[in-house]
Design a protein around this motif. Sequence first.
Motif, PDB file in Angstrom:
ATOM      1  N   LEU A  39      15.532  29.226  41.845  1.00  0.00           N
ATOM      2  CA  LEU A  39      14.594  29.961  40.991  1.00  0.00           C
ATOM      3  C   LEU A  39      13.388  29.089  40.648  1.00  0.00           C
ATOM      4  O   LEU A  39      12.248  29.567  40.634  1.00  0.00           O
ATOM      5  N   ALA A  40      13.642  27.807  40.386  1.00  0.00           N
ATOM      6  CA  ALA A  40      12.551  26.884  40.075  1.00  0.00           C
ATOM      7  C   ALA A  40      11.593  26.747  41.252  1.00  0.00           C
ATOM      8  O   ALA A  40      10.371  26.703  41.066  1.00  0.00           O
ATOM      9  N   ILE A  41      12.135  26.688  42.460  1.00  0.00           N
ATOM     10  CA  ILE A  41      11.284  26.599  43.652  1.00  0.00           C
ATOM     11  C   ILE A  41      10.392  27.833  43.753  1.00  0.00           C
ATOM     12  O   ILE A  41       9.197  27.737  44.039  1.00  0.00           O
ATOM     13  N   PHE A  70      17.428  24.315  37.217  1.00  0.00           N
ATOM     14  CA  PHE A  70      16.075  24.877  37.138  1.00  0.00           C
ATOM     15  C   PHE A  70      15.072  23.819  36.684  1.00  0.00           C
ATOM     16  O   PHE A  70      14.052  23.576  37.344  1.00  0.00           O
ATOM     17  N   LEU A  71      15.360  23.157  35.565  1.00  0.00           N
ATOM     18  CA  LEU A  71      14.406  22.231  34.968  1.00  0.00           C
ATOM     19  C   LEU A  71      14.174  20.982  35.813  1.00  0.00           C
ATOM     20  O   LEU A  71      13.052  20.465  35.875  1.00  0.00           O
ATOM     21  N   MET A  72      15.219  20.498  36.465  1.00  0.00           N
ATOM     22  CA  MET A  72      15.094  19.250  37.208  1.00  0.00           C
ATOM     23  C   MET A  72      14.142  19.345  38.397  1.00  0.00           C
ATOM     24  O   MET A  72      13.591  18.332  38.840  1.00  0.00           O
ATOM     25  N   GLN A  73      13.912  20.559  38.917  1.00  0.00           N
ATOM     26  CA  GLN A  73      13.028  20.691  40.078  1.00  0.00           C
ATOM     27  C   GLN A  73      11.578  20.419  39.731  1.00  0.00           C
ATOM     28  O   GLN A  73      10.780  20.065  40.601  1.00  0.00           O
ATOM     29  N   PHE A  74      11.232  20.543  38.460  1.00  0.00           N
ATOM     30  CA  PHE A  74       9.845  20.328  38.061  1.00  0.00           C
ATOM     31  C   PHE A  74       9.474  18.849  38.041  1.00  0.00           C
ATOM     32  O   PHE A  74       8.288  18.509  37.969  1.00  0.00           O
ATOM     33  N   ASN A 128      11.108  16.825  40.410  1.00  0.00           N
ATOM     34  CA  ASN A 128      11.605  16.401  41.713  1.00  0.00           C
ATOM     35  C   ASN A 128      10.408  16.314  42.665  1.00  0.00           C
ATOM     36  O   ASN A 128       9.867  17.331  43.085  1.00  0.00           O
ATOM     37  N   PRO A 129       9.947  15.101  42.992  1.00  0.00           N
ATOM     38  CA  PRO A 129       8.720  14.972  43.793  1.00  0.00           C
ATOM     39  C   PRO A 129       8.815  15.634  45.162  1.00  0.00           C
ATOM     40  O   PRO A 129       7.815  16.137  45.682  1.00  0.00           O
ATOM     41  N   LYS A 130       9.999  15.625  45.757  1.00  0.00           N
ATOM     42  CA  LYS A 130      10.162  16.248  47.072  1.00  0.00           C
ATOM     43  C   LYS A 130       9.850  17.737  46.990  1.00  0.00           C
ATOM     44  O   LYS A 130       9.142  18.282  47.844  1.00  0.00           O
ATOM     45  N   VAL A 131      10.347  18.403  45.958  1.00  0.00           N
ATOM     46  CA  VAL A 131      10.122  19.835  45.787  1.00  0.00           C
ATOM     47  C   VAL A 131       8.670  20.125  45.426  1.00  0.00           C
ATOM     48  O   VAL A 131       8.029  21.007  46.006  1.00  0.00           O
ATOM     49  N   VAL A 132       8.132  19.372  44.461  1.00  0.00           N
ATOM     50  CA  VAL A 132       6.758  19.628  44.003  1.00  0.00           C
ATOM     51  C   VAL A 132       5.751  19.430  45.133  1.00  0.00           C
ATOM     52  O   VAL A 132       4.878  20.278  45.364  1.00  0.00           O
ATOM     53  N   LEU A 133       5.872  18.331  45.854  1.00  0.00           N
ATOM     54  CA  LEU A 133       4.928  18.079  46.951  1.00  0.00           C
ATOM     55  C   LEU A 133       5.132  19.060  48.101  1.00  0.00           C
ATOM     56  O   LEU A 133       4.180  19.436  48.785  1.00  0.00           O
ATOM     57  N   PHE A 134       6.382  19.504  48.294  1.00  0.00           N
ATOM     58  CA  PHE A 134       6.640  20.500  49.336  1.00  0.00           C
ATOM     59  C   PHE A 134       5.931  21.814  49.025  1.00  0.00           C
ATOM     60  O   PHE A 134       5.253  22.375  49.894  1.00  0.00           O
ATOM     61  N   VAL A 135       6.070  22.321  47.786  1.00  0.00           N
ATOM     62  CA  VAL A 135       5.456  23.616  47.471  1.00  0.00           C
ATOM     63  C   VAL A 135       3.931  23.526  47.515  1.00  0.00           C
ATOM     64  O   VAL A 135       3.254  24.501  47.878  1.00  0.00           O
ATOM     65  N   LEU A 136       3.386  22.363  47.162  1.00  0.00           N
ATOM     66  CA  LEU A 136       1.935  22.199  47.245  1.00  0.00           C
ATOM     67  C   LEU A 136       1.453  22.230  48.685  1.00  0.00           C
ATOM     68  O   LEU A 136       0.471  22.909  49.011  1.00  0.00           O
TER      69      LEU A 136
END
Length: 203
Positions: free
Chosen positions: A45-47, A112-116, A118-126
């Motif tokens: 959900l966070a992603i 949910f909160l930890m993904q915000f 998580n650099p791998k997730v944040v840079l991936f979505v960008l």
Amino acid sequence: MNTAAFLAYCFIVTFTPGPTNIFILSTVQNHGPKKALEYAAGAALAIGLLLILSVTFNSVLFEALPKIKLVMGGVGAVYMLYLAWKLSKMDVSAAETTAETDQVGISFKEGFLMQFINPKVVLFVLTVISNFIMPYYSSLFHRALFVLIITIIGLAAFVSWVIFGAILKYFLRTYQKTVNLVMSLSLIYCAFMVSGLQELLLR
């Protein structure tokens, strides 16, 4: 858009080991598939939400990308070290006898909160939005469709790690200390890579 490249990028980033996948694997070992799926659902959900934010604020975010990388690298490294410490302290027998209190930190909310941070997730979505979606699709429908597709891929990746952990549950329990040590060291390595220290050492 190069569909093959888009799908390959999504699958490689989401299915390869990372902080969330490693933690899901350990959660299966110590708390069972149900808690791992709960954590995975929160992470997925966070992603989805991060993808929506990336689509909405894409231009603003990328103007500040160098600062975002720096901050997320530091925060993400601390987060990974925290997970490494948490994994190294996990004990199957203690988890079974103190399930209610020990499972407080392994929940849908934490996933949910930890993904915000998580650099791998944040840079991936960008990067996935800016490189594969924005240049080719301008309609709200298409952008929403791709957000849904990427979110489903992410959820599938997390669930695959739950299944993998469940299949190897007895093996993981037998060699619990060794497995926890390996996963903790993997997270420490991830923390080192995102912190930027390796760049300083190579100079």
